[in-house]
Design an enzyme around this catalytic site. Structure first.
Site, mmCIF file in Angstrom:
data_model
loop_
_atom_site.group_PDB
_atom_site.id
_atom_site.type_symbol
_atom_site.label_atom_id
_atom_site.label_comp_id
_atom_site.label_asym_id
_atom_site.label_seq_id
_atom_site.Cartn_x
_atom_site.Cartn_y
_atom_site.Cartn_z
ATOM 1 C CG HIS A 68 -26.528 -7.506 -8.674
ATOM 2 N ND1 HIS A 68 -25.224 -7.842 -8.373
ATOM 3 C CD2 HIS A 68 -26.538 -7.187 -9.998
ATOM 4 C CE1 HIS A 68 -24.485 -7.713 -9.469
ATOM 5 N NE2 HIS A 68 -25.251 -7.311 -10.460
ATOM 6 C CG ASP A 80 -33.390 10.504 -26.675
ATOM 7 O OD1 ASP A 80 -34.585 10.255 -26.912
ATOM 8 O OD2 ASP A 80 -33.018 11.374 -25.855
ATOM 9 C CG HIS A 117 -28.948 16.768 -14.617
ATOM 10 N ND1 HIS A 117 -29.504 18.015 -14.836
ATOM 11 C CD2 HIS A 117 -29.853 16.082 -13.882
ATOM 12 C CE1 HIS A 117 -30.696 18.055 -14.263
ATOM 13 N NE2 HIS A 117 -30.931 16.893 -13.685
ATOM 14 C CG HIS A 167 -26.698 20.671 -14.164
ATOM 15 N ND1 HIS A 167 -26.882 19.894 -15.282
ATOM 16 C CD2 HIS A 167 -25.379 21.022 -14.157
ATOM 17 C CE1 HIS A 167 -25.729 19.791 -15.932
ATOM 18 N NE2 HIS A 167 -24.807 20.462 -15.278
ATOM 19 C CG HIS A 187 -27.760 10.697 -15.619
ATOM 20 N ND1 HIS A 187 -26.710 11.570 -15.485
ATOM 21 C CD2 HIS A 187 -27.338 9.752 -16.490
ATOM 22 C CE1 HIS A 187 -25.700 11.173 -16.238
ATOM 23 N NE2 HIS A 187 -26.050 10.056 -16.860
ATOM 24 C CG HIS A 216 -26.834 -7.701 -3.438
ATOM 25 N ND1 HIS A 216 -27.559 -8.814 -3.807
ATOM 26 C CD2 HIS A 216 -25.794 -7.639 -4.310
ATOM 27 C CE1 HIS A 216 -26.980 -9.410 -4.834
ATOM 28 N NE2 HIS A 216 -25.913 -8.717 -5.165
ATOM 29 N N GLY A 219 -17.195 7.283 -16.882
ATOM 30 C CA GLY A 219 -17.912 7.274 -18.152
ATOM 31 C C GLY A 219 -19.233 8.017 -18.135
ATOM 32 C CB CYS A 254 -31.389 21.062 -17.225
ATOM 33 S SG CYS A 254 -30.059 21.187 -16.015
ATOM 34 C CB ALA A 314 -0.950 -0.006 1.198
ATOM 35 C CE LYS A 315 3.331 2.171 5.503
ATOM 36 N NZ LYS A 315 2.884 0.793 5.726
ATOM 37 C CG ASN A 374 -21.959 4.516 -15.795
ATOM 38 O OD1 ASN A 374 -21.599 3.531 -15.157
ATOM 39 N ND2 ASN A 374 -22.463 4.436 -17.014
ATOM 40 C CD GLN A 411 -27.395 4.601 -19.215
ATOM 41 O OE1 GLN A 411 -27.870 3.890 -20.100
ATOM 42 N NE2 GLN A 411 -26.169 5.074 -19.273
ATOM 43 C CB CYS A 468 -27.655 20.199 -18.799
ATOM 44 S SG CYS A 468 -28.180 18.605 -18.138
ATOM 45 C CB SER A 521 -22.638 11.273 -21.028
ATOM 46 O OG SER A 521 -23.947 11.143 -20.481
HETATM 47 P P1 H2U Z 1 -24.458 7.940 -18.944
HETATM 48 O O1 H2U Z 1 -24.027 9.280 -18.442
HETATM 49 O O2 H2U Z 1 -24.373 6.858 -17.888
HETATM 50 O O3 H2U Z 1 -23.780 7.607 -20.241
HETATM 51 O O4 H2U Z 1 -26.029 8.048 -19.255
HETATM 52 C C1 H2U Z 1 -26.573 8.990 -20.109
HETATM 53 C C2 H2U Z 1 -27.487 8.297 -21.078
HETATM 54 O O5 H2U Z 1 -28.359 9.284 -21.600
HETATM 55 C C3 H2U Z 1 -26.764 7.665 -22.257
HETATM 56 O O6 H2U Z 1 -27.063 6.277 -22.298
HETATM 57 C C4 H2U Z 1 -28.628 8.992 -22.944
HETATM 58 C C5 H2U Z 1 -27.346 8.377 -23.478
HETATM 59 O O7 H2U Z 1 -27.636 7.490 -24.528
HETATM 60 N N1 H2U Z 1 -29.041 10.222 -23.611
HETATM 61 C C6 H2U Z 1 -30.305 10.307 -24.152
HETATM 62 O O8 H2U Z 1 -31.049 9.350 -24.135
HETATM 63 N N2 H2U Z 1 -30.698 11.485 -24.714
HETATM 64 C C7 H2U Z 1 -29.912 12.585 -24.812
HETATM 65 O O9 H2U Z 1 -30.354 13.617 -25.268
HETATM 66 C C8 H2U Z 1 -28.508 12.521 -24.379
HETATM 67 C C9 H2U Z 1 -28.100 11.304 -23.623
HETATM 68 ZN ZN ZN Z 2 -28.740 19.446 -16.057
#
Ligand code: H2U
Ligand code: ZN
Length: 369
Positions: free
Chosen positions: A303, A90, A186, A135, A188, A318, A181, A66, A40-41, A175, A190, A63, A183
């Site tokens: 899960h 989308d 804001h 946001h 959110h 869990h 990862g 939003c 660890a060090k 995420n 999935q 965004c 995006s």
């Molecule tokens: P992530 O930040 O975990 O990638 O999730 C954002 C999701 O939002 C991503 O799967 C979706 C992306 O496809 N998305 C939409 O459905 N519409 C949008 O206008 C932008 C992002």
């Molecule tokens: Zn936002």
């Protein structure tokens, strides 16, 4: 009260010196992790992560999540939502069974023998769940009732998607942070509902079934009761849920939340359990953010039991948090080299990680007086 009878396998395990290299078994997945506490060090001259900016506005006109803003693609405008907000992704990773049936001009790849070149179609639905119109606020910065609303939305979505005729499993996941990862800052998450039970979930189901058959008690009920007695790896607990660093954690500050009774789905929770779950999650996630005083990045997911037409007495609801950060806001762990080729490895012990989290305040640093 906890059951005082330890399963035979644990009674037989000899005392170990956890300061020396050893490996630990994950009974949910059947995998092992190599633990090397003496390492660890070691010095770090590798990649340094960027920290998230702390000037995130409550509303961002650019965004796509939003309220009132236009999503990517330009045709859909988000409503002026005030609580949680759910929409069909989308850019879905999956096509619905109807879209699959309608698809024309499908290409077929050349394949070999049926045994060595197995494949099958997968259909499903992907949705996005915004936690709040704000946001700039992550889960632990929301109020108890607001976090409860997120939990209930995940439960309702699981129930709705799980009832679709072609769905066998619903994965809820978040995420958080650019390094994992996400995006968009804001808050959110999935949901992906699929026509198959994914690999990791099928393995957890089979291992929980096998344990129940052998011990007449669910695996995670035995596990959480023993962890509550041992107290070494606990982060936050209340009457209905425990959050801990699992004995077999791979990621430095990995955590699990485990229900205290064998419940299969979020939508099966009682009102008291929803409130209790929001409470432990707000406290544990505040500790995460307090660790380096940043929005702590991670991948999180529930899960829940599959929807595979079987009863699931083995299943205990869990969730898993897999956070990449190791020593600071800017130094992360990579699962590379030996870990990709042989087995995962960690330096910091699960007990040390849990003690660090446990000792932190459970009020978010942004909300301290
Ligand atoms: P992530 O930040 O975990 O990638 O999730 C954002 C999701 O939002 C991503 O799967 C979706 C992306 O496809 N998305 C939409 O459905 N519409 C949008 O206008 C932008 C992002
Ligand atoms: Zn936002």
């Amino acid at each position: 009260m906890f059951n005082d009878t330890l399963p035979a396998i644990l009674l037989q395990s000899p005392p170990m010196n956890y300061d020396l290299p050893h490996r630990r078994f994950n009974p949910l997945t059947g995998e092992w992790v190599l633990v090397s506490p003496h390492r660890a060090k070691r010095p770090w001259l590798g990649q340094v992560e960027k920290t998230a900016s702390d000037d995130t506005p409550p509303y961002d006109p650019t965004c796509y999540l939003c309220p009132g803003n236009t999503r990517v693609g330009g045709s859909i405008v988000n409503p002026a939502y005030s609580g949680t907000y759910v929409f069909d992704n989308d850019f879905p990773a999956l096509l619905t069974p109807e879209a699959m049936a309608q698809a024309e001009g499908h290409a077929t790849a050349a394949v070999g023998s049926a045994e060595l070149f197995q494949s099958e179609p997968v259909s499903g639905t992907s949705r996005v769940v915004c936690f709040s119109p704000r946001h700039d606020l992550s889960l632990p910065q929301l109020s108890g009732p607001e976090v409860e609303a997120v939990l209930r939305t995940w439960g309702e979505q699981t129930r709705e998607l799980g009832a679709l005729p072609d769905v066998r499993y619903v994965q809820v996941f978040e995420n958080k942070g650019a390094s994992m990862g996400a995006s968009n800052p804001h808050p959110h998450s999935q949901l992906w509902a699929t026509s198959n039970v994914p690999h990791t979930v099928a393995i957890e189901r089979d291992n929980q079934r096998q344990y129940l058959a052998g011990h007449e008690r669910p695996l995670l009920i035995d596990y959480v009761e023993q962890e509550r007695r041992l107290q070494e790896r606990l982060v936050c607990t209340n009457d209905h849920f425990t959050i801990l660093v699992p004995f077999w954690a791979v990621w430095p500050f990995e955590m699990m939340v485990i229900a205290h009774r064998p419940v299969s789905y979020l939508f099966d929770l009682t009102a008291a359990e929803f409130t209790a779950l929001a409470d432990v999650m707000r406290r544990a996630l505040s500790k995460y953010d307090n660790l380096f005083e940043i929005p702590f990045p991670y991948s999180f997911g529930w899960h829940q039991a599959p929807f595979d037409d079987a009863a699931h007495p083995e299943w205990v609801l869990h969730g898993h948090w897999y956070p990449p950060l190791l020593r600071s806001a800017t130094v992360r762990k990579f699962l590379v080299g030996y870990e990709m080729l042989a087995q995962p490895q960690r330096d910091l012990t699960a007990e040390t990680a849990a003690a660090r989290l446990r000792d932190l305040p459970d009020v978010h640093f942004s909300q301290r007086g």
